[in-house]
Design a protein around this motif. Structure first.
Motif, PDB file in Angstrom:
ATOM      1  N   SER A 659      79.362  11.765  26.256  1.00  0.00           N
ATOM      2  CA  SER A 659      80.614  11.549  26.979  1.00  0.00           C
ATOM      3  C   SER A 659      80.933  12.784  27.805  1.00  0.00           C
ATOM      4  CB  SER A 659      81.758  11.280  25.998  1.00  0.00           C
ATOM      5  OG  SER A 659      83.006  11.208  26.665  1.00  0.00           O
ATOM      6  N   ALA A 664      84.401  13.580  22.018  1.00  0.00           N
ATOM      7  CA  ALA A 664      84.367  12.110  21.966  1.00  0.00           C
ATOM      8  C   ALA A 664      83.112  11.582  21.272  1.00  0.00           C
ATOM      9  CB  ALA A 664      84.495  11.529  23.369  1.00  0.00           C
ATOM     10  N   ALA A 735      86.736   4.263  19.527  1.00  0.00           N
ATOM     11  CA  ALA A 735      86.223   5.341  20.381  1.00  0.00           C
ATOM     12  C   ALA A 735      85.101   4.879  21.304  1.00  0.00           C
ATOM     13  CB  ALA A 735      85.729   6.494  19.507  1.00  0.00           C
ATOM     14  N   ARG A 738      85.042   5.428  25.184  1.00  0.00           N
ATOM     15  CA  ARG A 738      85.015   6.789  25.737  1.00  0.00           C
ATOM     16  C   ARG A 738      83.616   7.402  25.711  1.00  0.00           C
ATOM     17  NH1 ARG A 738      89.814   6.511  22.813  1.00  0.00           N
ATOM     18  NH2 ARG A 738      88.956   7.495  20.947  1.00  0.00           N
TER      19      ARG A 738
END
Length: 751
Positions: A659, A664, A735, A738
Motif C-alpha cells: 500500500s 496498511a 482493511a 487500502r
C-alpha cells in the motif's frame, strides 16, 4: 459459484453455459446460449455482455439450470470459434491451476490464450509479414556484396522463393535470427521488400527427416532407454553434470516420439537460450517446429500456437507459458534447467511451469523429463521419496573433462578494480594460447551506487529501500527494482561536497577495466543492458563461438546452457554475492549459479580451469561445493532444511500486501491472520503455522510499503483447505480496500 470440471455435453440438456471471464473474481459466470441455438463446445471463445461493456470469455461447461434466476441471465452475443480454442485436457489443467494457486479462474484460462485470441481475433489468423526480392534485387550484381556474405546469401535465398519467406522460414533457411540485420540493410537499399501476405494454414502432417547425431555414451543410452520404456506417466530427473550431453538424451526422446507420431514439448527457462537450441533442433530434425516466447510478435506467436494445436509441429519449444500450449498428440514433456527460478511467475497467476508440466504429464499419462546439472532441492527430495526416477549422467560427453577449480582469497590477493593478480595472470596465459575466457559478475551497470567521500551520502531510490545503480554509459542513476532514473548530481545533495565516487564493480565498469588491461583483445559484455535489442544476445554468442582471443563478461544470463567450446577459463569475480542473503533459498541459488558458470569451462577437448574470487574461502557451503560436488552440497542444504522445517519438508504459502499508506499492509495481514485463526479448529494435530505479519525483506518498493504473512504446513491438503476458506473472505476485510494483496503458493523467494 462452484468451479466445475470441463465436460462434453449434449446440446439438448443445456440451459446455461458456464463461462470463464478475465476478471478478479473466483467464479464462473452463467449465460444463456446464443439466440441462434448453435451448439457451443467447452473451450470455445464467446463474446458476452459484462458490466457496462463486453468481454471475451471461454466456455468451461454447460448445465441444465442455474442458481441465478432465468430472467437475470444474459445471453451469449457471439461464438468466436468453429472448433474449441482450448481442448478438454488444457481446460482441466487450467482448472487445476486456478485451484492450486488460488487464482481467479477467468484470468487463468484467458491467460493461456495468445494475445490476439484474448482480444477476439480469429483463431486461424493468417496474415503475416513476408520478405521478397524486388526487381532491383534480382538485377543486382552479387559481386558488389563480396564483403557482405550474409546479405549475399540472403539475396540468393530470396531469388529462389518468388512468393517471399516469412520469419519462421527465414529462421530455418538461415539457421538463426541473424538474417534480420541483413534484411533490414537490403530493404533500405531497395533490393528486398516487406509485404503483408496470407500465411498458409499449418499442414496436418509435414515430411520429416531426422539427421544422425553423435553416438550416445553408456550413461546417455541407459537414460534414454529407461525414459522410452516408461508406460504411462513417470517423472524423471535427468541429473547430468555440465557438458554431460543432456541435450542428446532430449533429442533421442524427440526422435522416438516423432517416429511414434507424437509431439514433444521442450521448455527452456529464458528467451536467451532459445535461438541456440532452436538452431540445434533444426540441424537435427527437418520437421515442423513451433517456437513460443514473449519476444515474438503477436502474429508470430499465434502462428506457432496454431502449428502446435494442429499437430503440424512435432516439436514445440518455449519458455514458461508454453506449458499451456495445445498439442493434440503430446507424447512427452521436457523441462530443461528445471531448477531455474525463471519458471516461477512472479505476478498475476504465480504458477511454476515445472510443477505444472509434471501435472500435465500426469493427467495425460506421459513421461516428463526434468533436466539439470544442479537440480532444485524439491526435485531431489521427490527423488528421495521415490516420486521421481533419478537418472544420472556422471561424466562429460566426448573427450571433455571436468575443470580444475581454484579459490582465490581476496583478503590475501587484494583485487585492483575487481581483478586479483592471480586471475589476471591466468587470463593472460589462456589468451596467449588463443583460447577464450568467461568472466562472471552478477551485477550490471557501472557501479552499485554513488558515494560522497566527505559525508558518506549514498545515492538511494526515493521510492524503494535500495540504492541507485550508476549506469555511466547512459549517464544515469537507475533503480533496478522500480525503474526510476535520475541524472547523477555534480555535488553531494547532503553536504554539497564535490568528491562523489562510484562504489563497487558492475559489468560496465569491469568492461572498462578489461579494455585497459587487455588491449587488442575483443571484450564482449552480455547483460540485460547490452542485449535489449532483438537478436542481440544470439549475435553476441555467435561472435563468441566463432572468434578467438576473446573475453566474455556477463551476468547470470551466461550461466544457462550455453555451449562455448573454446572457453577454457572461467573467472567468478565475486562468489560472495549470494552467500549471505536473507532468503532461505539463497545458499541453494548461490551453489547452482557457481556450478553452472563453472561448467562453461573446458567443454570440448581442451582442459578447463575455474578461478573463484572470494573474501570468505572458509564458508562451509562454498567449501563443500568446490571440494566435493553439487550433490554433496545439496545433501547438506537438505539437512539444514529438514532441521529448520522449511520446504521441501513443509509446504509454504505467502500472503503479501502492499500500500502507499505506511502500516496498511500490516493492518490487513493482521486481520487476515485473525480470520485464519477462526478457520483453524482448536486442538487439531499438525496445524498450519503462521509467521508474521512482518515487513518484507524490501519493505518499500516502487512507492509501496510491503509486508507478508507466511503459512507453513506439513500436510499440503491442510494448507490448501485453509487457503480455500480464506481467499474468498479476504476482500471483505475492513482493511482490504487500502491494500493490494496477492497469494504466492510454493514461493520461489521471500521478496
Amino acid at each position: 459459484m462452484t468451479l466445475t470440471r470441463p465436460q462434453s455435453y449434449p446440446q439438448t440438456d443445456i440451459a446455461v453455459l458456464r463461462i470463464a471471464i478475465p476478471a478478479p473474481l473466483y467464479a464462473l459466470f452463467d449465460y444463456l446460449p446464443p439466440a441462434d441455438g448453435r451448439a457451443v463446445a467447452p473451450g470455445s471463445r464467446v463474446r458476452v455482455p459484462f458490466g457496462r461493456g463486453t468481454r471475451i470469455g471461454v466456455v468451461m461447461s454447460g448445465a441444465p439450470s442455474s442458481e441465478v434466476p432465468q430472467q437475470r441471465l444474459k445471453q451469449v452475443l457471439d461464438v468466436l470459434d468453429e472448433t474449441p480454442a482450448l481442448p478438454p485436457d488444457l481446460l482441466e489443467l487450467l482448472s487445476w491451476c486456478a485451484g492450486y494457486y488460488h487464482h481467479p479462474i477467468g484470468e487463468v484460462v484467458c491467460s493461456a490464450l495468445p494475445g490476439l485470441l484474448r482480444h477476439g481475433r480469429s483463431a486461424r489468423e493468417m496474415a503475416t509479414k513476408r520478405w521478397r526480392i524486388t526487381t532491383a534485387g534480382h538485377d543486382i550484381d552479387l559481386a558488389q556484396l563480396k564483403n557482405a556474405a550474409r546479405q549475399r546469401a540472403l539475396l540468393l535465398t530470396l531469388r529462389e522463393h518468388a512468393r517471399g519467406l516469412d520469419a519462421d522460414e527465414l529462421n530455418e533457411a538461415c539457421g538463426d535470427e541473424d538474417w534480420r540485420r541483413a534484411v533490414r540493410v537490403l530493404t533500405e537499399k531497395g533490393w528486398v521488400e516487406c509485404i503483408i501476405a496470407e500465411r498458409e494454414a499449418p499442414r496436418a502432417t509435414i515430411p520429416t527427416h531426422i539427421h544422425d547425431g553423435p553416438a550416445l555414451n553408456a550413461d546417455q543410452h541407459a537414460a534414454t532407454t529407461e525414459i522410452i520404456a516408461a508406460q504411462g506417466f513417470q517423472a524423471f530427473l535427468l541429473d547430468g553434470v555440465t557438458g554431460s550431453g543432456k541435450t542428446e538424451v532430449y533429442f533421442a526422446l524427440m526422435e522416438h516420439m516423432i517416429r511414434a507420431g507424437k509431439q514433444t514439448l521442450l521448455l527452456v527457462p529464458e528467451i536467451g537460450l532459445t535461438p541456440q537450441l532452436v538452431a540445434r533442433v533444426r540441424k537435427r530434425f527437418s520437421c515442423g517446429l513451433a517456437v513460443l516466447h514473449s519476444g515474438l510478435a503477436e502474429g508470430e506467436r499465434l502462428a506457432a500456437w496454431n502449428a502446435a494445436a494442429s499437430a503440424a509441429a512435432p516439436i514445440i519449444i518455449g519458455t514458461r507459458s508454453a506449458v499451456f500450449t495445445p498439442a493434440p498428440n503430446l507424447g512427452a514433456i521436457i523441462v530443461d534447467e528445471e531448477h531455474d527460478a525463471s519458471y516461477k511467475q512472479q505476478d498475476s497467476l504465480r504458477y511454476h511451469a515445472r510443477d505444472t508440466a509434471v501435472i500435465r504429464a500426469q493427467r495425460l499419462g506421459i513421461p516428463v523429463v526434468l533436466g539439470s546439472a544442479t537440480p532444485a532441492l524439491e526435485t531431489l527430495h521427490n527423488c528421495a521419496q521415490h516420486r521421481y526416477k533419478h537418472l544420472v549422467l556422471a561424466r562429460r560427453a566426448g573427450a571433455a573433462t571436468p575443470p580444475a577449480i581454484r579459490l582465490i582469497d581476496l583478503r590475501a590477493d587484494r583485487p585492483t578494480h575487481g581483478l586479483s593478480s592471480t586471475l589476471e595472470r591466468a587470463i593472460t596465459a589462456h589468451l596467449a594460447r588463443d583460447e577464450q575466457v568467461l568472466l562472471f559478475l552478477n551485477r550490471r551497470g557501472y557501479a552499485p551506487t554513488l558515494l560522497c567521500e566527505d559525508c558518506g551520502w549514498l545515492a538511494s531510490c526515493r521510492r524503494c529501500d535500495a540504492h541507485l545503480v550508476l549506469h555511466r554509459a547512459r549517464g544515469l542513476l537507475r533503480c533496478h527494482h522500480c525503474g526510476a532514473e535520475e541524472i547523477p548530481p555534480q555535488t553531494c545533495p547532503q553536504c554539497s561536497g564535490a568528491d562523489l565516487r562510484p562504489v563497487g564493480q558492475g559489468t560496465e565498469r569491469m568492461e572498462e577495466t578489461l579494455r585497459e588491461r587487455f588491449a587488442g583483445v575483443t571484450i564482449l559484455r552480455i547483460d540485460r543492458d547490452s542485449t535489449r535489442r532483438r537478436g542481440a544476445m544470439e549475435a553476441l554468442m555467435n561472435e563468441m563461438r566463432g572468434g578467438r582471443r576473446q573475453i566474455l563478461l556477463g551476468t547470470q544470463m551466461l550461466a544457462k546452457g550455453h555451449d562455448l567450446p573454446n572457453v577454457t577459463l572461467v573467472g567468478i569475480l565475486d562468489a560472495d554475492q549470494g552467500m549471505f542473503g536473507v532468503d532461505f533459498r539463497a545458499g541453494e541459488r548461490m551453489g547452482q549459479l557457481i556450478t553452472q558458470v563453472a561448467g562453461r569451462a573446458g567443454r570440448a577437448d581442451k582442459p578447463g580451469a575455474v578461478y573463484v574470487q572470494t573474501r570468505c574461502p572458509e564458508h562451509p557451503l562454498l567449501g563443500t561445493l568446490l571440494a566435493q560436488n553439487y550433490q554433496d552440497f545439496a545433501r547438506g542444504l537438505l539437512d539444514e532444511r529438514r532441521l529448520s522445517a522449511m520446504p521441501p519438508y513443509r509446504n509454504m504459502a505467502i500472503l503479501r500486501a502492499e500500500s502507499v499508506r505506511e502500516g496498511a499492509p500490516e493492518e490487513f495481514l493482521s486481520a487476515a491472520r485473525a480470520r485464519l485463526l477462526t478457520l483453524t479448529p482448536a486442538g487439531i494435530e499438525q496445524p498450519v503455522e503462521l509467521l508474521g505479519p512482518a515487513p518484507a525483506p524490501m519493505a518499500r518498493r516502487a512507492g509501496h510499503y510491503r509486508a507478508q504473512l507466511l503459512l507453513l504446513a506439513a500436510q499440503r491438503a491442510r494448507l490448501h483447505a485453509l487457503l480455500s476458506a480464506l481467499v474468498p473472505a479476504l476482500d471483505s476485510l475492513a482493511a482490504a480496500g487500502r491494500v493490494r494483496w496477492s497469494l504466492d503458493v510454493d514461493p520461489a523467494d521471500e521478496y
